[in-house]
Scaffold this active site. Structure first.
Site, mmCIF file in Angstrom:
data_model
loop_
_atom_site.group_PDB
_atom_site.id
_atom_site.type_symbol
_atom_site.label_atom_id
_atom_site.label_comp_id
_atom_site.label_asym_id
_atom_site.label_seq_id
_atom_site.Cartn_x
_atom_site.Cartn_y
_atom_site.Cartn_z
ATOM 1 N N CYS A 140 84.374 2.774 131.592
ATOM 2 C CA CYS A 140 84.170 1.397 131.119
ATOM 3 C C CYS A 140 83.576 1.366 129.717
ATOM 4 C CB CYS A 140 83.283 0.639 132.103
ATOM 5 S SG CYS A 140 81.764 1.493 132.565
ATOM 6 N N HIS A 220 76.914 -3.460 131.202
ATOM 7 C CA HIS A 220 76.346 -2.692 130.094
ATOM 8 C C HIS A 220 76.295 -3.579 128.856
ATOM 9 C CE1 HIS A 220 77.198 0.778 132.608
ATOM 10 N NE2 HIS A 220 78.501 0.587 132.523
#
Length: 339
Positions: A140, A220
């Site tokens: 990711c 994140h």
């Protein structure tokens, strides 16, 4: 119409299966796992064909009233390609089976580049994956790095990039099992693994990353300092980012001030699981000072690789030779809209 198997029906596997079912040029042949709990039972409710990875799993599934179509080998026999979404290192062990059965396969970013010899990001190297036997969709964080830096590289703005990653501690649904609280844990090595991982897709990138694990689970966040090749305006940088259909510009002054508010927006949009397939980049936070560019964005660790995986299927099977055509088709089916 290509038949696609999904091995591992967890955070990524269930999303990949759902995305496959939205396409008109591929079909989900079945999902395979060892679990028999609520996760695979939800797959049963969706009328997926269920396969068991081991004999013990067959017995356990049947004891829970789950109809089992067969084992992993039987699933591979009726499939054109397999996507392995099992936990880190298990997929690497499965590679020997896929090679023995002569089936194309896609791994996820938890595995090493050397496991497949090719790493994939749709906007960076789609053409190099056409008709090959195996690839690995990068993680990711690495996917987000490649999307943003590739956009700057396309515009001939990118000289070098240095990024700091604030990483979620664990997946949301596992927060009762692990993670951290009242602390932050820096990765010991600089660069952290994401920079070298991005270079496995594009060796020309001059990129260094550092990462810190923080006590939250939603997403994140990245902060980037980029050295520019030439003097450019903020509007020119924004135009470069907008050449990627998978970077979504957001604004701090519209109330999108945190990862939880961004998540809420995507839930309100009706995305399955509230998924954000795009990089959410703050356009009103972005600054250009001389030959330096500063920007920040949020990454949905559970969703960003899903469109990349669909594009990787098309590349490996030769369903689509043109990267942009595949990207736009995937975007349309997943509801990803151009800014």
């Amino acid at each position: 119409m290509k038949k696609i198997a999904v091995v591992g029906y967890g955070v990524i596997g269930k999303r990949v299966a759902n995305a496959i079912n939205l396409q008109d040029d591929m079909k989900l042949s079945g999902v395979c796992d060892i679990i028999s709990d609520w996760r695979i039972q939800n797959a049963v409710r969706k009328n997926y064909n269920i396969y068991a990875a081991t004999q013990d799993a067959v017995d356990k599934m049947k004891s829970e009233g789950i109809s089992v179509e067969g084992d992993l080998i039987e699933l591979l026999k009726m499939s054109d390609l397999v996507i392995d979404c099992t936990p880190k290192k298990i997929a690497a062990q499965n590679v020997a089976i896929y090679k023995e059965k002569n089936i194309k396969f896609i791994l996820q970013g938890g595995e090493k580049h050397e496991t497949t010899g090719h790493s994939f990001s749709a906007e960076s190297n789609y053409e190099s994956a056409i008709n090959i036997n195996a690839t690995r969709v990068v993680s990711c964080n690495t996917t987000s790095i490649l999307r943003t830096l590739t956009a700057l590289k396309r515009a001939n703005f990118l000289e070098s990039a240095r990024g700091t990653l604030l990483r979620r501690a664990t997946d949301p649904w596992e927060s009762h099992l692990g993670g951290i609280m009242n602390t932050m844990v820096p990765e010991k090595d600089i660069p952290s693994h994401q920079g070298p991982d991005a270079k496995s897709v594009d060796p020309e990138l001059d990129v260094v990353t550092a990462a810190v694990k923080i006590p939250e689970t939603l997403s994140h966040m990245h902060y980037w300092n980029v050295k520019l090749k030439k003097k450019v305006s903020k509007d020119e940088v924004l135009d470069a980012f907008k050449t990627s259909t998978r970077i979504k510009m957001i604004r701090y002054d519209q109330g999108l001030v945190s990862n939880n508010t961004i998540k809420e927006m995507f839930l309100d949009m009706g995305r399955p699981w509230g998924d954000m397939y795009e990089v959410a980049l703050w356009e009103d936070m972005l600054k250009v000072q001389g030959d330096e560019l500063f920007y920040a964005y949020v990454v949905d660790n559970q969703a960003i690789v899903i469109p990349e995986t669909i594009d990787a299927i098309r590349a490996l099977t030769g369903l689509e030779k043109n990267a942009q055509d595949s990207i736009l088709k995937t975007n349309r089916t997943l509801g990803v809209l151009q800014n």
